[in-house]
Write an enzyme that holds these catalytic residues in place. Structure first.
Site, PDB file in Angstrom:
ATOM      1  N   ASN A  97      51.336  63.683  42.236  1.00 22.83           N
ATOM      2  CA  ASN A  97      51.846  64.233  43.498  1.00 22.83           C
ATOM      3  C   ASN A  97      52.939  63.355  44.113  1.00 22.83           C
ATOM      4  O   ASN A  97      53.991  63.844  44.505  1.00 22.83           O
ATOM      5  CB  ASN A  97      50.688  64.405  44.487  1.00 22.83           C
ATOM      6  CG  ASN A  97      49.752  65.515  44.045  1.00 22.83           C
ATOM      7  OD1 ASN A  97      50.182  66.628  43.793  1.00 22.83           O
ATOM      8  ND2 ASN A  97      48.475  65.211  43.916  1.00 22.83           N
ATOM      9  N   ALA A 133      50.641  60.452  50.343  1.00 18.55           N
ATOM     10  CA  ALA A 133      50.127  59.089  50.225  1.00 18.55           C
ATOM     11  C   ALA A 133      51.219  58.021  50.213  1.00 18.55           C
ATOM     12  O   ALA A 133      50.937  56.853  49.963  1.00 18.55           O
ATOM     13  CB  ALA A 133      49.270  58.983  48.969  1.00 18.55           C
ATOM     14  N   HIS A 165      51.208  51.865  46.160  1.00 21.56           N
ATOM     15  CA  HIS A 165      52.447  52.485  45.667  1.00 21.56           C
ATOM     16  C   HIS A 165      53.618  51.604  46.097  1.00 21.56           C
ATOM     17  O   HIS A 165      53.809  51.366  47.298  1.00 21.56           O
ATOM     18  CB  HIS A 165      52.641  53.882  46.247  1.00 21.56           C
ATOM     19  CG  HIS A 165      51.569  54.858  45.866  1.00 21.56           C
ATOM     20  ND1 HIS A 165      51.353  55.256  44.558  1.00 21.56           N
ATOM     21  CD2 HIS A 165      50.660  55.524  46.614  1.00 21.56           C
ATOM     22  CE1 HIS A 165      50.357  56.121  44.533  1.00 21.56           C
ATOM     23  NE2 HIS A 165      49.902  56.292  45.758  1.00 21.56           N
TER      24      HIS A 165
HETATM   25  N1  NAD Z   1      50.552  64.848  48.118  1.00 28.28           N
HETATM   26  C1  NAD Z   1      49.701  63.834  48.157  1.00 28.28           C
HETATM   27  O1  NAD Z   1      50.057  62.684  48.386  1.00 28.28           O
HETATM   28  C2  NAD Z   1      48.242  64.110  47.902  1.00 28.28           C
HETATM   29  C3  NAD Z   1      47.266  63.155  48.268  1.00 28.28           C
HETATM   30  C4  NAD Z   1      45.919  63.473  48.069  1.00 28.28           C
HETATM   31  C5  NAD Z   1      45.567  64.686  47.468  1.00 28.28           C
HETATM   32  N2  NAD Z   1      46.546  65.557  47.087  1.00 28.28           N
HETATM   33  C6  NAD Z   1      46.195  66.838  46.445  1.00 28.28           C
HETATM   34  O2  NAD Z   1      45.667  67.718  47.424  1.00 28.28           O
HETATM   35  C7  NAD Z   1      44.727  68.615  46.796  1.00 28.28           C
HETATM   36  C8  NAD Z   1      43.434  68.615  47.599  1.00 28.28           C
HETATM   37  O3  NAD Z   1      42.889  67.309  47.613  1.00 28.28           O
HETATM   38  P1  NAD Z   1      41.363  67.077  48.043  1.00 28.28           P
HETATM   39  O4  NAD Z   1      41.155  65.595  48.010  1.00 28.28           O
HETATM   40  O5  NAD Z   1      41.058  67.820  49.288  1.00 28.28           O
HETATM   41  O6  NAD Z   1      40.613  67.768  46.802  1.00 28.28           O
HETATM   42  P2  NAD Z   1      39.087  68.297  46.729  1.00 28.28           P
HETATM   43  O7  NAD Z   1      38.765  68.378  45.277  1.00 28.28           O
HETATM   44  O8  NAD Z   1      38.199  67.497  47.619  1.00 28.28           O
HETATM   45  O9  NAD Z   1      39.146  69.788  47.346  1.00 28.28           O
HETATM   46  C9  NAD Z   1      39.818  70.855  46.729  1.00 28.28           C
HETATM   47  C10 NAD Z   1      39.127  72.151  47.137  1.00 28.28           C
HETATM   48  O10 NAD Z   1      39.935  73.233  46.689  1.00 28.28           O
HETATM   49  C11 NAD Z   1      39.131  74.186  46.016  1.00 28.28           C
HETATM   50  N3  NAD Z   1      39.952  74.825  44.978  1.00 28.28           N
HETATM   51  C12 NAD Z   1      40.460  74.249  43.864  1.00 28.28           C
HETATM   52  N4  NAD Z   1      41.164  75.155  43.158  1.00 28.28           N
HETATM   53  C13 NAD Z   1      41.099  76.329  43.849  1.00 28.28           C
HETATM   54  C14 NAD Z   1      41.596  77.632  43.620  1.00 28.28           C
HETATM   55  N5  NAD Z   1      42.317  77.930  42.516  1.00 28.28           N
HETATM   56  N6  NAD Z   1      41.349  78.593  44.538  1.00 28.28           N
HETATM   57  C15 NAD Z   1      40.598  78.313  45.639  1.00 28.28           C
HETATM   58  N7  NAD Z   1      40.062  77.109  45.898  1.00 28.28           N
HETATM   59  C16 NAD Z   1      40.332  76.109  45.020  1.00 28.28           C
HETATM   60  C17 NAD Z   1      37.957  73.394  45.432  1.00 28.28           C
HETATM   61  O11 NAD Z   1      36.827  74.229  45.243  1.00 28.28           O
HETATM   62  C18 NAD Z   1      37.735  72.329  46.501  1.00 28.28           C
HETATM   63  O12 NAD Z   1      36.811  72.742  47.486  1.00 28.28           O
HETATM   64  C19 NAD Z   1      44.546  68.118  45.351  1.00 28.28           C
HETATM   65  O13 NAD Z   1      45.315  68.925  44.463  1.00 28.28           O
HETATM   66  C20 NAD Z   1      45.100  66.700  45.387  1.00 28.28           C
HETATM   67  O14 NAD Z   1      45.660  66.285  44.136  1.00 28.28           O
HETATM   68  C21 NAD Z   1      47.861  65.308  47.316  1.00 28.28           C
END
Ligand code: NAD
Length: 252
Positions: free
Chosen positions: A175, A119, A203
């Protein structure tokens, strides 16, 4: 063509599965199996009901878009199965012991762990901090109070301190600060504001060093179909996957 195993089939998983890129999602796993099945229909890959079968499927790289817990639970096994990794839940790498363990395994297995810019932007040249020390590195994040579930009628500073403390209080907002810290090779100061007047995740990154100073401001719009995910974070992973095997490497 690069073959991908998708770990986590939520907001970001959807965007990856739907994009027609120069890679193919061949295997999918989510702790909620129906989500993997749904995205399998979109991507043409195979949904697996348990992680063991998923990780034994033939593909090159795991894209983790699940959770910090998933990274901690599965990173070691992924690397031992000789898959490269892309980690979205980079907050998992704020734990120095875990981080050095999985880097050690990746080194022995000759695999890569990729962290997308997510992000924010600017991680490329903030890496100069590993060469010439950065004297100031501040991340100032502003969000609508609703996105943190907090009541606020005016702009309010809700956290000021080091990124590793922010992680404990606001685990969903780590993150970006962890990615910055890993790039710069030093701790990040964080100011977290809520402001009812903003409808974007903002940010601001302030860097000072022997080279001069940098100011970056990123005003994040939500993804068109997924308001919970900043569109830039989703686009960032698509561009990482598009370029990952290209011989010309720009801006690292
Ligand atoms: N790096 C960045 O800038 C940034 C930006 C946005 C999101 N993220 C991260 O990316 C990840 C995914 O984001 P999202 O918006 O798609 O989230 P989301 O909640 O929409 O989807 C996550 C999916 O992963 C599954 N899941 C969670 N834990 C699990 C496990 N232990 N084993 C198997 N499946 C599992 C959930 O059931 C869900 O379907 C999050 O951790 C979020 O914090 C990072």
């Amino acid at each position: 063509m690069l073959s991908i195993g998708l770990l986590g089939c939520g907001n970001i998983g959807h965007i990856i599965a739907e994009y027609q890129g120069n890679w193919k999602v061949v295997a999918l796993y989510d702790k909620v199996h129906e989500r993997a099945c749904e995205l399998a229909l979109v991507s043409g890959g195979t949904p697996y009901e348990n992680f063991e079968d998923f990780i034994n499927a033939p593909f090159d790289l795991v894209v983790e878009a699940a959770s910090v817990k998933a990274v901690k639970a599965y990173a070691e096994t992924i690397l031992l199965h000789e898959k490269h990794m892309v980690v979205m839940s980079v907050g998992a790498l704020s734990d120095p012991l875990f981080r050095s363990q999985i880097i050690g395994i990746a080194r022995r297995q000759k695999r890569k762990i990729h962290i997308p810019s997510g992000a924010i932007t600017g991680l490329d040249n903030i890496k100069v901090g590993q060469i010439a020390p950065i004297s100031r590195l501040l991340l100032r994040t502003t969000k609508n109070p609703a996105s943190l579930g907090l009541p606020a009628s005016e702009r309010t500073l809700i956290f000021e301190g080091k990124a590793n403390e922010c992680i404990k209080e606001f685990p969903r907002n780590v993150n970006v600060s962890v990615a910055l810290s890993l790039a710069a090779g030093r701790e990040v100061d964080v100011e977290l504001y809520v402001d009812p007047a903003v409808d974007r995740n903002i940010h601001e990154i302030i860097v000072e060093g022997v080279f001069g100073d940098i100011f970056i401001r990123v005003n994040n719009l939500p993804s068109p179909d997924n308001p919970a995910t900043s569109y830039l974070a989703a686009l960032s992973i698509l561009s990482l996957l598009t370029n990952i095997e290209e011989p010309l490497v720009v801006g690292t």
